[in-house]
Design an enzyme around this catalytic site. Sequence first.
Site, PDB file in Angstrom:
ATOM      1  N   LYS A  13     -13.405  19.218 -15.911  1.00 55.09           N
ATOM      2  CA  LYS A  13     -13.224  19.398 -14.458  1.00 55.09           C
ATOM      3  C   LYS A  13     -12.027  20.309 -14.179  1.00 55.09           C
ATOM      4  CE  LYS A  13     -12.683  14.940 -13.617  1.00 55.09           C
ATOM      5  NZ  LYS A  13     -12.885  14.363 -14.957  1.00 55.09           N
ATOM      6  N   ARG A  88     -13.878   9.138  -6.275  1.00 52.84           N
ATOM      7  CA  ARG A  88     -14.306   8.421  -7.486  1.00 52.84           C
ATOM      8  C   ARG A  88     -14.887   7.051  -7.189  1.00 52.84           C
ATOM      9  NH1 ARG A  88     -10.778  10.077 -12.640  1.00 52.84           N
ATOM     10  NH2 ARG A  88      -9.850  11.815 -11.564  1.00 52.84           N
ATOM     11  N   ARG A 127      -6.719  16.897 -27.208  1.00 56.32           N
ATOM     12  CA  ARG A 127      -5.680  17.147 -26.205  1.00 56.32           C
ATOM     13  C   ARG A 127      -4.474  16.233 -26.432  1.00 56.32           C
ATOM     14  NH1 ARG A 127      -7.211  16.530 -20.047  1.00 56.32           N
ATOM     15  NH2 ARG A 127      -7.048  14.333 -20.560  1.00 56.32           N
ATOM     16  N   ARG A 133      -0.759  13.562 -23.271  1.00 59.98           N
ATOM     17  CA  ARG A 133      -0.909  12.877 -21.980  1.00 59.98           C
ATOM     18  C   ARG A 133      -0.933  11.379 -22.231  1.00 59.98           C
ATOM     19  NH1 ARG A 133      -5.526  14.705 -17.657  1.00 59.98           N
ATOM     20  NH2 ARG A 133      -6.051  12.492 -17.605  1.00 59.98           N
ATOM     21  N   ARG A 144     -11.107   4.507 -19.500  1.00 63.46           N
ATOM     22  CA  ARG A 144     -11.392   5.545 -18.491  1.00 63.46           C
ATOM     23  C   ARG A 144     -12.884   5.869 -18.461  1.00 63.46           C
ATOM     24  NH1 ARG A 144      -7.677   9.808 -20.860  1.00 63.46           N
ATOM     25  NH2 ARG A 144      -8.496  11.275 -19.324  1.00 63.46           N
TER      26      ARG A 144
HETATM   27  P1  AP5 Z   1     -10.196  19.002 -18.813  1.00 67.82           P
HETATM   28  O1  AP5 Z   1     -10.520  20.264 -18.120  1.00 67.82           O
HETATM   29  O2  AP5 Z   1      -8.815  18.499 -18.752  1.00 67.82           O
HETATM   30  O3  AP5 Z   1     -11.229  17.850 -18.364  1.00 67.82           O
HETATM   31  P2  AP5 Z   1     -11.158  16.864 -17.132  1.00 67.82           P
HETATM   32  O4  AP5 Z   1     -12.558  16.551 -16.785  1.00 67.82           O
HETATM   33  O5  AP5 Z   1     -10.268  17.425 -16.088  1.00 67.82           O
HETATM   34  O6  AP5 Z   1     -10.510  15.606 -17.866  1.00 67.82           O
HETATM   35  P3  AP5 Z   1      -9.330  14.657 -17.397  1.00 67.82           P
HETATM   36  O7  AP5 Z   1      -8.873  13.955 -18.602  1.00 67.82           O
HETATM   37  O8  AP5 Z   1      -8.334  15.382 -16.581  1.00 67.82           O
HETATM   38  O9  AP5 Z   1     -10.155  13.681 -16.477  1.00 67.82           O
HETATM   39  P4  AP5 Z   1      -9.757  12.335 -15.865  1.00 67.82           P
HETATM   40  O10 AP5 Z   1     -10.748  12.169 -14.797  1.00 67.82           O
HETATM   41  O11 AP5 Z   1      -9.678  11.240 -16.847  1.00 67.82           O
HETATM   42  O12 AP5 Z   1      -8.251  12.540 -15.425  1.00 67.82           O
HETATM   43  P5  AP5 Z   1      -7.557  12.856 -14.029  1.00 67.82           P
HETATM   44  O13 AP5 Z   1      -6.349  13.615 -14.328  1.00 67.82           O
HETATM   45  O14 AP5 Z   1      -8.500  13.390 -13.062  1.00 67.82           O
HETATM   46  O15 AP5 Z   1     -10.655  19.136 -20.344  1.00 67.82           O
HETATM   47  C1  AP5 Z   1     -10.361  18.129 -21.275  1.00 67.82           C
HETATM   48  C2  AP5 Z   1      -9.993  18.790 -22.613  1.00 67.82           C
HETATM   49  O16 AP5 Z   1     -11.113  19.477 -23.117  1.00 67.82           O
HETATM   50  C3  AP5 Z   1      -8.873  19.820 -22.483  1.00 67.82           C
HETATM   51  O17 AP5 Z   1      -8.062  19.772 -23.621  1.00 67.82           O
HETATM   52  C4  AP5 Z   1      -9.624  21.141 -22.393  1.00 67.82           C
HETATM   53  O18 AP5 Z   1      -8.872  22.214 -22.893  1.00 67.82           O
HETATM   54  C5  AP5 Z   1     -10.848  20.865 -23.252  1.00 67.82           C
HETATM   55  N1  AP5 Z   1     -12.042  21.575 -22.793  1.00 67.82           N
HETATM   56  C6  AP5 Z   1     -12.387  21.882 -21.504  1.00 67.82           C
HETATM   57  N2  AP5 Z   1     -13.552  22.537 -21.484  1.00 67.82           N
HETATM   58  C7  AP5 Z   1     -13.977  22.649 -22.767  1.00 67.82           C
HETATM   59  C8  AP5 Z   1     -15.124  23.245 -23.378  1.00 67.82           C
HETATM   60  N3  AP5 Z   1     -16.089  23.845 -22.648  1.00 67.82           N
HETATM   61  N4  AP5 Z   1     -15.234  23.150 -24.712  1.00 67.82           N
HETATM   62  C9  AP5 Z   1     -14.281  22.545 -25.463  1.00 67.82           C
HETATM   63  N5  AP5 Z   1     -13.169  22.003 -24.945  1.00 67.82           N
HETATM   64  C10 AP5 Z   1     -13.017  22.040 -23.604  1.00 67.82           C
HETATM   65  O19 AP5 Z   1      -7.125  11.387 -13.562  1.00 67.82           O
HETATM   66  C11 AP5 Z   1      -6.147  10.696 -14.282  1.00 67.82           C
HETATM   67  C12 AP5 Z   1      -5.908   9.327 -13.667  1.00 67.82           C
HETATM   68  O20 AP5 Z   1      -5.421   9.490 -12.334  1.00 67.82           O
HETATM   69  C13 AP5 Z   1      -7.120   8.428 -13.525  1.00 67.82           C
HETATM   70  O21 AP5 Z   1      -7.403   7.724 -14.707  1.00 67.82           O
HETATM   71  C14 AP5 Z   1      -6.665   7.510 -12.411  1.00 67.82           C
HETATM   72  O22 AP5 Z   1      -5.749   6.567 -12.884  1.00 67.82           O
HETATM   73  C15 AP5 Z   1      -5.910   8.465 -11.501  1.00 67.82           C
HETATM   74  N6  AP5 Z   1      -6.810   9.058 -10.503  1.00 67.82           N
HETATM   75  C16 AP5 Z   1      -7.152  10.370 -10.395  1.00 67.82           C
HETATM   76  N7  AP5 Z   1      -7.993  10.561  -9.364  1.00 67.82           N
HETATM   77  C17 AP5 Z   1      -8.198   9.336  -8.820  1.00 67.82           C
HETATM   78  C18 AP5 Z   1      -8.998   8.887  -7.742  1.00 67.82           C
HETATM   79  N8  AP5 Z   1      -9.757   9.724  -7.024  1.00 67.82           N
HETATM   80  N9  AP5 Z   1      -8.956   7.568  -7.463  1.00 67.82           N
HETATM   81  C19 AP5 Z   1      -8.190   6.706  -8.170  1.00 67.82           C
HETATM   82  N10 AP5 Z   1      -7.432   7.074  -9.219  1.00 67.82           N
HETATM   83  C20 AP5 Z   1      -7.441   8.385  -9.533  1.00 67.82           C
HETATM   84 MG    MG Z   2      -8.434  16.875 -15.247  1.00 69.09          MG
END
Ligand code: AP5
Ligand code: MG
Length: 191
Positions: A13, A88, A127, A133, A144
């Site tokens: 994402k 979410r 990662r 992280r 998660r």
């Molecule tokens: P990346 O682009 O970082 O993927 P992502 O989908 O953004 O993964 P996240 O880990 O950020 O998702 P998440 O939903 O768990 O975390 P968030 O920060 O939103 O890619 C992942 C890895 O793969 C990277 O190393 C990248 O380089 C690699 N990659 C990317 N594309 C690739 C490809 N095509 N091929 C190979 N490798 C690739 O949320 C974190 C926390 O915040 C949540 O757990 C929760 O506690 C809180 N939170 C956030 N939003 C909310 C909400 N709306 N409500 C409540 N709590 C929330």
């Molecule tokens: Mg992300």
Amino acid sequence: MRLIFMGPPGAGKGTQAQVVADRFGIPAISTGDIFRANVTEGTELGVEAKRYMDAGEYVPDTVTNLMVRNRIDEEDAVKGFLLDGYPRTLAQVDELDGMINYTGHRLDAVVCLAVDADELVRRLFSRAQTEGRADDTEDVIRRRQELYLEQTQPLVEVYRKRGLLCEVDGIGEVDEVTKRILDALSNVQES
Ligand code: AP5
Ligand code: MG
């Protein structure tokens, strides 16, 4: 354009949101990134959010909704935005509908990136080694993923029924995935 990017943790994402948002000249708004910035700065919001994030749990809707409301009220988001990781929960969907309706706009599309569980875990472990992280540990990654299936996956059907869903295969080179997303969005009529 008013876009949502959905998909399980590690689906890409954040990686894709940045490129696609730049292409449309709109800000990519990641709730996870905003929470992490607050954790780093040690704000009250950061202290509150960290308790949940470190365990892989969702931050309570009341906290998250208010944060998003304030963010999309900012000047740079008036013409549109790309939300990465929000909504979410079903309650967040309702909140976002309210926020967008209030401004007289509508959502244009919801991109959902599909990546299988093995690949997700591979990406997050990799990662963990480079970025460290706090929530990229084995137990927390599992939680998660579980929470995504339980609380967020049902949103896919909600947006599918509204005719807004663009399902995109998230496996392959980053550029390849970007191209798939842009192709899927090329049919979307801006509001
Ligand atoms: P990346 O682009 O970082 O993927 P992502 O989908 O953004 O993964 P996240 O880990 O950020 O998702 P998440 O939903 O768990 O975390 P968030 O920060 O939103 O890619 C992942 C890895 O793969 C990277 O190393 C990248 O380089 C690699 N990659 C990317 N594309 C690739 C490809 N095509 N091929 C190979 N490798 C690739 O949320 C974190 C926390 O915040 C949540 O757990 C929760 O506690 C809180 N939170 C956030 N939003 C909310 C909400 N709306 N409500 C409540 N709590 C929330
Ligand atoms: Mg992300």
